[in-house]
Design an enzyme around this catalytic site. Sequence first.
Site, PDB file in Angstrom:
ATOM      1  N   SER A  10       0.878  -1.181   0.000  1.00 53.27           N
ATOM      2  CA  SER A  10       0.000   0.000   0.000  1.00 53.27           C
ATOM      3  C   SER A  10       0.913   1.227   0.000  1.00 53.27           C
ATOM      4  O   SER A  10       1.322   1.707   1.047  1.00 53.27           O
ATOM      5  CB  SER A  10      -0.898   0.001   1.242  1.00 53.27           C
ATOM      6  OG  SER A  10      -1.644  -1.175   1.295  1.00 53.27           O
ATOM      7  N   LYS A  49      -0.363   4.733   8.350  1.00 51.93           N
ATOM      8  CA  LYS A  49       0.344   5.136   7.113  1.00 51.93           C
ATOM      9  C   LYS A  49      -0.656   5.301   5.972  1.00 51.93           C
ATOM     10  O   LYS A  49      -0.616   6.269   5.216  1.00 51.93           O
ATOM     11  CB  LYS A  49       1.399   4.073   6.788  1.00 51.93           C
ATOM     12  CG  LYS A  49       2.108   4.227   5.488  1.00 51.93           C
ATOM     13  CD  LYS A  49       1.933   3.133   4.451  1.00 51.93           C
ATOM     14  CE  LYS A  49       1.353   1.849   4.823  1.00 51.93           C
ATOM     15  NZ  LYS A  49       1.278   0.814   3.826  1.00 51.93           N
ATOM     16  N   LYS A  89      -6.715   2.277  -3.016  1.00 47.30           N
ATOM     17  CA  LYS A  89      -6.467   1.507  -1.782  1.00 47.30           C
ATOM     18  C   LYS A  89      -6.493   2.426  -0.554  1.00 47.30           C
ATOM     19  O   LYS A  89      -7.085   2.111   0.477  1.00 47.30           O
ATOM     20  CB  LYS A  89      -5.115   0.800  -1.910  1.00 47.30           C
ATOM     21  CG  LYS A  89      -4.575   0.190  -0.627  1.00 47.30           C
ATOM     22  CD  LYS A  89      -5.432  -0.954  -0.131  1.00 47.30           C
ATOM     23  CE  LYS A  89      -4.970  -1.400   1.254  1.00 47.30           C
ATOM     24  NZ  LYS A  89      -5.859  -2.397   1.847  1.00 47.30           N
TER      25      LYS A  89
HETATM   26  P1  NAD Z   1       4.726  -6.860   7.530  1.00 46.24           P
HETATM   27  O1  NAD Z   1       5.354  -5.819   8.371  1.00 46.24           O
HETATM   28  O2  NAD Z   1       4.152  -8.075   8.154  1.00 46.24           O
HETATM   29  O3  NAD Z   1       5.765  -7.341   6.407  1.00 46.24           O
HETATM   30  C1  NAD Z   1       6.665  -6.490   5.755  1.00 46.24           C
HETATM   31  C2  NAD Z   1       7.885  -7.327   5.363  1.00 46.24           C
HETATM   32  O4  NAD Z   1       8.795  -6.466   4.673  1.00 46.24           O
HETATM   33  C3  NAD Z   1       8.652  -7.902   6.559  1.00 46.24           C
HETATM   34  O5  NAD Z   1       8.894  -9.276   6.368  1.00 46.24           O
HETATM   35  C4  NAD Z   1       9.956  -7.092   6.594  1.00 46.24           C
HETATM   36  O6  NAD Z   1      11.059  -7.814   7.108  1.00 46.24           O
HETATM   37  C5  NAD Z   1      10.103  -6.774   5.116  1.00 46.24           C
HETATM   38  N1  NAD Z   1      10.981  -5.622   4.872  1.00 46.24           N
HETATM   39  C6  NAD Z   1      10.952  -4.410   5.496  1.00 46.24           C
HETATM   40  N2  NAD Z   1      11.933  -3.608   5.005  1.00 46.24           N
HETATM   41  C7  NAD Z   1      12.559  -4.339   4.036  1.00 46.24           C
HETATM   42  C8  NAD Z   1      13.652  -4.072   3.160  1.00 46.24           C
HETATM   43  N3  NAD Z   1      14.280  -2.880   3.166  1.00 46.24           N
HETATM   44  N4  NAD Z   1      14.054  -5.059   2.305  1.00 46.24           N
HETATM   45  C9  NAD Z   1      13.423  -6.254   2.281  1.00 46.24           C
HETATM   46  N5  NAD Z   1      12.391  -6.573   3.104  1.00 46.24           N
HETATM   47  C10 NAD Z   1      11.964  -5.613   3.964  1.00 46.24           C
HETATM   48  O7  NAD Z   1       3.618  -6.088   6.663  1.00 46.24           O
HETATM   49  P2  NAD Z   1       2.309  -6.692   5.956  1.00 46.24           P
HETATM   50  O8  NAD Z   1       1.186  -6.657   6.941  1.00 46.24           O
HETATM   51  O9  NAD Z   1       2.678  -7.941   5.244  1.00 46.24           O
HETATM   52  O10 NAD Z   1       2.014  -5.510   4.917  1.00 46.24           O
HETATM   53  C11 NAD Z   1       2.771  -5.348   3.722  1.00 46.24           C
HETATM   54  C12 NAD Z   1       2.073  -4.271   2.882  1.00 46.24           C
HETATM   55  O11 NAD Z   1       0.735  -4.687   2.601  1.00 46.24           O
HETATM   56  C13 NAD Z   1       1.951  -2.914   3.601  1.00 46.24           C
HETATM   57  O12 NAD Z   1       2.090  -1.891   2.652  1.00 46.24           O
HETATM   58  C14 NAD Z   1       0.522  -2.945   4.170  1.00 46.24           C
HETATM   59  O13 NAD Z   1       0.005  -1.647   4.366  1.00 46.24           O
HETATM   60  C15 NAD Z   1      -0.209  -3.731   3.100  1.00 46.24           C
HETATM   61  N6  NAD Z   1      -1.402  -4.489   3.521  1.00 46.24           N
HETATM   62  C16 NAD Z   1      -1.419  -5.214   4.680  1.00 46.24           C
HETATM   63  C17 NAD Z   1      -2.568  -5.951   5.023  1.00 46.24           C
HETATM   64  C18 NAD Z   1      -2.650  -6.789   6.291  1.00 46.24           C
HETATM   65  O14 NAD Z   1      -3.766  -7.236   6.628  1.00 46.24           O
HETATM   66  N7  NAD Z   1      -1.536  -7.060   6.971  1.00 46.24           N
HETATM   67  C19 NAD Z   1      -3.690  -5.916   4.182  1.00 46.24           C
HETATM   68  C20 NAD Z   1      -3.624  -5.177   2.987  1.00 46.24           C
HETATM   69  C21 NAD Z   1      -2.471  -4.457   2.665  1.00 46.24           C
END
Ligand code: NAD
Length: 290
Positions: free
Chosen positions: A96, A240, A171
């Site tokens: 997102s 965010k 989104k």
């Molecule tokens: P999360 O924090 O669980 O996962 C993020 C991952 O990115 C982690 O494994 C972290 O280690 C990795 N990461 C961070 N910095 C990094 C870098 N520099 N290089 C490589 N890897 C890196 O987050 P999430 O809940 O999986 O969400 C991911 C995206 O999806 C976000 O933008 C969030 O807003 C969106 N989203 C989340 C949900 C939800 O229900 N969790 C639903 C829809 C959208």
Amino acid sequence: MSAHKIGFIGLGMMGAPMCACLKGAGHTLYVADADPERVSEMCTKLSAEPLTQASARELDVLITMLPNSSIVESVLLEAGWAGLLKPGALVIDMSSSEPVRSRELGDTLAARGLHYLDAPVSGGVKRAENGTLAILVGGTEAHMDAARPILEAMGQSILFIGPAGSGHAAKALNNLVSACGLMVTVEALHVAKRFGIAEDVMTDVLNASSGRSNTSENKVKQFMLSGTFGSGFSLKLMDKDLSIAGKLAESVGYPLSFGTSGIDTWHRIAEGVSPATDHTEMYRFLSEDP
Ligand code: NAD
């Protein structure tokens, strides 16, 4: 359906189950994350390979599922993964991210002979596990059609929104509606309780009536009243998204009213919580007697 070589960066709450769906659809996966344990876990679980410079050169598609635009840009441009891709490869940012930055990223990648889609998702961890996410696509319809078999492995509704950045804009607006709906639902529950109506009864009322929402149907009993607060979507990530929605409204000159009140409340609460705090804990934070 033909199998593709797919790189996937970001193996968190959403990325890990999305990878499992891609693997289940027969694609060859190369994975990366800042946390090496997540990489080895995915490689073991899914027989994926770690993403390397050599494998990046062979990819058809590189997917990012990362916290925000700054991290997406740093991974693709500064860490250099985009520079390794072959001409004509497709980058899909499913995080997102911020719509204006996504549009610029699309231009930057196009100048290097790469294609770009923004394809953020809605539906949360459960629908990521089931491969039934809603996927909101910005870019060109031709690139979306080319990527359709890949997107369909992870999602049930694939919606074309408009040019690059449009998926991310849609989104953020969806999450503005979702967050404000969540807060007003929680407030109604607290009022009901003080009046002597049990919160589970009030939830049944909402679900049978016009106040029904994703929050009332899928979050209140499951994660709030149960006290598990385990939806898998953090309060800070929602914060965010609300910042993105607020900036978007400002950029088009629309003065949000209810939205601003919701965004300000969410910001105030988000300031004092840890990154691990689930967004459904808003139920506790909006109660005066938690
Ligand atoms: P999360 O924090 O669980 O996962 C993020 C991952 O990115 C982690 O494994 C972290 O280690 C990795 N990461 C961070 N910095 C990094 C870098 N520099 N290089 C490589 N890897 C890196 O987050 P999430 O809940 O999986 O969400 C991911 C995206 O999806 C976000 O933008 C969030 O807003 C969106 N989203 C989340 C949900 C939800 O229900 N969790 C639903 C829809 C959208």
